[in-house]
Design a protein around this motif. Structure first.
Motif, PDB file in Angstrom:
ATOM      1  N   LEU A  92     -18.295  81.659  76.323  1.00 32.82           N
ATOM      2  CA  LEU A  92     -17.931  80.889  75.131  1.00 32.82           C
ATOM      3  C   LEU A  92     -16.461  81.091  74.783  1.00 32.82           C
ATOM      4  N   ILE A  93     -15.986  82.338  74.850  1.00 31.01           N
ATOM      5  CA  ILE A  93     -14.572  82.599  74.565  1.00 31.01           C
ATOM      6  C   ILE A  93     -13.684  81.901  75.597  1.00 31.01           C
ATOM      7  N   SER A  94     -14.122  81.864  76.842  1.00 31.17           N
ATOM      8  CA  SER A  94     -13.351  81.168  77.882  1.00 31.17           C
ATOM      9  C   SER A  94     -13.254  79.678  77.588  1.00 31.17           C
ATOM     10  N   CYS A  95     -14.346  79.082  77.119  1.00 25.61           N
ATOM     11  CA  CYS A  95     -14.317  77.666  76.735  1.00 25.61           C
ATOM     12  C   CYS A  95     -13.342  77.432  75.592  1.00 25.61           C
ATOM     13  N   TYR A  96     -13.361  78.334  74.615  1.00 23.14           N
ATOM     14  CA  TYR A  96     -12.463  78.175  73.473  1.00 23.14           C
ATOM     15  C   TYR A  96     -11.005  78.369  73.896  1.00 23.14           C
ATOM     16  N   VAL A  97     -10.758  79.310  74.793  1.00 21.95           N
ATOM     17  CA  VAL A  97      -9.404  79.508  75.317  1.00 21.95           C
ATOM     18  C   VAL A  97      -8.934  78.259  76.063  1.00 21.95           C
ATOM     19  N   THR A  98      -9.841  77.663  76.838  1.00 25.92           N
ATOM     20  CA  THR A  98      -9.504  76.432  77.559  1.00 25.92           C
ATOM     21  C   THR A  98      -9.162  75.312  76.591  1.00 25.92           C
ATOM     22  N   TYR A  99      -9.963  75.185  75.516  1.00 25.16           N
ATOM     23  CA  TYR A  99      -9.690  74.154  74.507  1.00 25.16           C
ATOM     24  C   TYR A  99      -8.332  74.378  73.849  1.00 25.16           C
ATOM     25  N   LEU A 100      -8.040  75.622  73.445  1.00 21.08           N
ATOM     26  CA  LEU A 100      -6.760  75.898  72.801  1.00 21.08           C
ATOM     27  C   LEU A 100      -5.594  75.658  73.752  1.00 21.08           C
ATOM     28  N   THR A 101      -5.788  75.970  75.029  1.00 22.21           N
ATOM     29  CA  THR A 101      -4.733  75.711  76.017  1.00 22.21           C
ATOM     30  C   THR A 101      -4.467  74.216  76.139  1.00 22.21           C
ATOM     31  N   PHE A 102      -5.530  73.431  76.216  1.00 23.71           N
ATOM     32  CA  PHE A 102      -5.375  71.974  76.278  1.00 23.71           C
ATOM     33  C   PHE A 102      -4.709  71.447  75.019  1.00 23.71           C
ATOM     34  N   SER A 103      -5.154  71.933  73.851  1.00 31.81           N
ATOM     35  CA  SER A 103      -4.563  71.488  72.596  1.00 31.81           C
ATOM     36  C   SER A 103      -3.085  71.847  72.521  1.00 31.81           C
ATOM     37  N   ALA A 104      -2.716  73.030  73.026  1.00 33.96           N
ATOM     38  CA  ALA A 104      -1.311  73.438  73.024  1.00 33.96           C
ATOM     39  C   ALA A 104      -0.469  72.561  73.949  1.00 33.96           C
ATOM     40  N   LEU A 105      -1.000  72.259  75.135  1.00 34.27           N
ATOM     41  CA  LEU A 105      -0.247  71.426  76.086  1.00 34.27           C
ATOM     42  C   LEU A 105      -0.055  70.013  75.558  1.00 34.27           C
ATOM     43  N   THR A 106      -1.059  69.492  74.844  1.00 33.62           N
ATOM     44  CA  THR A 106      -0.904  68.147  74.263  1.00 33.62           C
ATOM     45  C   THR A 106       0.067  68.156  73.093  1.00 33.62           C
ATOM     46  N   SER A 107       0.279  69.331  72.469  1.00 34.54           N
ATOM     47  CA  SER A 107       1.215  69.434  71.348  1.00 34.54           C
ATOM     48  C   SER A 107       2.630  69.762  71.795  1.00 34.54           C
ATOM     49  N   LYS A 108       2.809  69.974  73.079  1.00 33.65           N
ATOM     50  CA  LYS A 108       4.120  70.339  73.598  1.00 33.65           C
ATOM     51  C   LYS A 108       5.033  69.120  73.635  1.00 33.65           C
ATOM     52  N   PHE A 137       7.649  75.625  61.407  1.00 33.79           N
ATOM     53  CA  PHE A 137       9.020  76.040  61.161  1.00 33.79           C
ATOM     54  C   PHE A 137      10.039  74.950  61.506  1.00 33.79           C
ATOM     55  N   ASN A 138       9.575  73.778  61.892  1.00 33.15           N
ATOM     56  CA  ASN A 138      10.467  72.630  62.112  1.00 33.15           C
ATOM     57  C   ASN A 138      10.336  71.652  60.948  1.00 33.15           C
ATOM     58  N   TYR A 139      10.325  72.175  59.741  1.00 30.70           N
ATOM     59  CA  TYR A 139       9.989  71.387  58.560  1.00 30.70           C
ATOM     60  C   TYR A 139      11.044  70.333  58.206  1.00 30.70           C
ATOM     61  N   GLU A 140      12.322  70.603  58.465  1.00 28.61           N
ATOM     62  CA  GLU A 140      13.376  69.703  58.009  1.00 28.61           C
ATOM     63  C   GLU A 140      13.326  68.353  58.715  1.00 28.61           C
ATOM     64  N   SER A 141      12.912  68.326  59.966  1.00 25.86           N
ATOM     65  CA  SER A 141      12.842  67.067  60.720  1.00 25.86           C
ATOM     66  C   SER A 141      11.412  66.579  60.879  1.00 25.86           C
ATOM     67  N   ALA A 142      10.477  67.136  60.127  1.00 26.87           N
ATOM     68  CA  ALA A 142       9.060  66.809  60.317  1.00 26.87           C
ATOM     69  C   ALA A 142       8.696  65.507  59.631  1.00 26.87           C
ATOM     70  N   ASN A 143       7.794  64.768  60.261  1.00 28.02           N
ATOM     71  CA  ASN A 143       7.118  63.634  59.643  1.00 28.02           C
ATOM     72  C   ASN A 143       5.794  63.440  60.357  1.00 28.02           C
ATOM     73  N   ILE A 144       4.864  62.818  59.691  1.00 29.86           N
ATOM     74  CA  ILE A 144       3.503  62.740  60.206  1.00 29.86           C
ATOM     75  C   ILE A 144       3.425  61.895  61.477  1.00 29.86           C
ATOM     76  N   GLU A 145       4.348  60.935  61.651  1.00 24.42           N
ATOM     77  CA  GLU A 145       4.317  60.106  62.855  1.00 24.42           C
ATOM     78  C   GLU A 145       4.711  60.905  64.099  1.00 24.42           C
ATOM     79  N   SER A 146       5.695  61.792  63.972  1.00 24.44           N
ATOM     80  CA  SER A 146       6.132  62.588  65.125  1.00 24.44           C
ATOM     81  C   SER A 146       5.278  63.837  65.320  1.00 24.44           C
ATOM     82  N   PHE A 147       4.396  64.129  64.349  1.00 21.87           N
ATOM     83  CA  PHE A 147       3.568  65.327  64.433  1.00 21.87           C
ATOM     84  C   PHE A 147       2.689  65.301  65.679  1.00 21.87           C
ATOM     85  N   PHE A 148       2.150  64.117  66.022  1.00 13.20           N
ATOM     86  CA  PHE A 148       1.214  64.025  67.139  1.00 13.20           C
ATOM     87  C   PHE A 148       1.906  63.748  68.472  1.00 13.20           C
TER      88      PHE A 148
END
Length: 461
Positions: free
Chosen positions: A266-282, A412-423
């Motif tokens: 189960l922890i491995s599945c969650y680690v895999t999910y977080l890794t995927f979520s991190a790569l999509t947020s890169k 910590f990138n608050y000054e240039s943040a907006n909801i459109e660029s968040f994703f």
């Protein structure tokens, strides 16, 4: 009868009566659930408002379609173009008001054991006045003097609170893994089919984890380049293998016989999910090809088409973000979760194996409703004792308010943040998710090796 129904509805909104959604056609609803639903609704309203404040699209549409927009902005002293009501500073102020709201109720509901006390009535009712109070607190934050000092200090408070919220969720994930294995193992004494269930679920989870890592290696790496993605995938895959080996090692099995591959799967599945979520947020990497054209690398080819409709992606992503945070809040405020965070667990011999072990029996209704034929119907299920900890419930929502504040403003990138660029990607969000992934592995690893490091102590997990 209609007058009586109207009085009950008014009591729901303005009095101490439990809220039953003010709808006669609704089925019976427990007071504990309706109360949590109403607080969750308030949380959703403020979270959506924060997302709107971070949207350049909404701000531009308001300027174009609202008559006398600039005059209104000057009239309320929000700037020539209402710049004080949008952006990260506005979100910080609104979330400050919401955090103060939940902090006030956290203090107000300390040590409540049943719903008969005056403080419990305040917690379970007066919804209209609570909405006014929440609005007043969020609005009042805009009149705090010395805004620059306030924002700088509140930013660090928000970061600490958001990390505590993440830490609580990771603790509960690890606790859930141990509870699952312990519950299903309890059934093997009477029925050997539970062994088959354990083996099947464990196999499925390891297949999902391995398949996810392989797919990410295919789509998020290339033969030349993407070295960072390759290192992270190799590191996280190695961590999954490492915790699996530790879980079944003889020294761990000697001190913790219930430790097994189900938890590590189960922890491995969650680690895999977080890794995927991190790569999509890169953030997207762009290089020049032989023809001098910009080419996106280290992302799936079909991923570039997903961002053509920016409004659709923003809307769906925002809805999913709020839903995940809300789910985390509600699941972490149950009695079993709050007990687990305080180190209180049911004895192994009291475990009753069942497929849906997360949900206990609802029990019998504590109030007869046979005479009610129409109108709102509330089951007062907390007369003998509270179903959940009121103060811990508000504390979790307080931390969730800070998590929303930091997440929507891109940490910590608050000054240039907006909801459109968040994703479309942010380095801050990427590293927060990767850090969460490694923290989850460390927490689970500690539950395995803690009895070895501290043999004199008694560990309940």
């Amino acid at each position: 009868m209609k007058l009586k129904l109207l009085v009950f509805k008014l009591a729901c909104c303005c009095g101490s009566a439990g809220c039953s959604l003010c709808c006669g056609c609704c089925p019976k609803i427990r007071q504990s659930r309706s109360t949590r639903f109403m607080y969750a609704l308030y949380f959703i309203l403020v979270a959506v408002l924060c997302c709107v404040m971070m949207s350049h699209t909404v701000a531009n549409e308001m300027r174009r379609h609202i008559p006398f927009f600039e005059d209104i902005c000057k009239g309320i002293r929000a700037g020539d173009k209402c710049e004080k009501l949008v952006g990260y500073s506005a979100v910080y102020r609104v979330c400050f008001g919401m955090a103060c709201f939940f902090f006030l109720f956290c203090l107000l509901t300390l040590n409540i054991s049943n719903s008969k006390s005056c403080r419990a009535h305040i917690h379970n009712g007066f919804w209209f006045f609570k909405l006014l109070l929440l609005g007043a607190m969020c609005s009042g934050a805009f009149f705090i003097p010395d805004q620059e000092t306030f924002l700088n200090a509140w930013r660090y408070v928000g970061a600490v609170g958001a990390f505590i919220f993440i830490f609580i969720q990771l603790l509960l994930i690890v606790e859930f893994a141990h509870k699952w294995n312990k519950n299903w193992n309890a059934g093997t004494a009477s029925n050997k089919l539970w062994y088959a269930s354990l083996a099947l679920v464990t196999l499925i989870m390891y297949s999902v984890a391995a398949g996810g890592l392989i797919l990410m290696a295919v789509f998020y790496t290339q033969k030349d380049g993407c070295m960072e993605n390759k290192i992270l995938l190799g590191l996280n895959g190695g961590l999954c293998l490492f915790i699996s080996m530790v879980a079944i090692s003889p020294c761990v099995q000697k001190r913790q016989p219930h430790s097994g591959l189900l938890q590590s799967g189960l922890i491995s599945c969650y680690v895999t999910y977080l890794t995927f979520s991190a790569l999509t947020s890169k953030p997207v990497e762009v290089v020049l090809d032989e023809r001098g054209k910009n080419v996106t690398i280290c992302v799936p080819d079909f991923g570039q088409d997903l961002y053509r409709d920016e409004n659709l992606v923003t809307g769906l992503g925002t809805g999913l973000l709020i839903a995940c945070i809300l789910y985390s809040c509600l699941t972490s405020t149950t009695r079993s979760s709050s007990d687990a965070l305080q180190g209180r667990y049911a004895a192994p011999e009291l475990e009753v194996a069942r497929c849906c072990f997360c949900f206990g029996s609802d029990g019998k209704d504590t109030e007869e409703q046979g005479g009610v034929k129409e109108g709102p119907r509330v089951i007062y299920d907390e007369k003998k004792g509270t179903v959940y900890s009121y103060s811990f419930f508000h504390l979790v929502f307080l931390l969730a308010s800070l998590y929303v504040m930091m997440t929507v403003t891109s940490w910590f990138n608050y000054e240039s943040a907006n909801i459109e660029s968040f994703f479309s990607g942010s380095w801050s969000i990427f590293w927060v998710k990767m850090a969460s992934c490694w923290m989850c592995v460390l927490l689970y690893l500690w539950t395995l090796v803690a009895p070895l490091c501290c043999p004199a102590r008694q560990f309940s997990v």
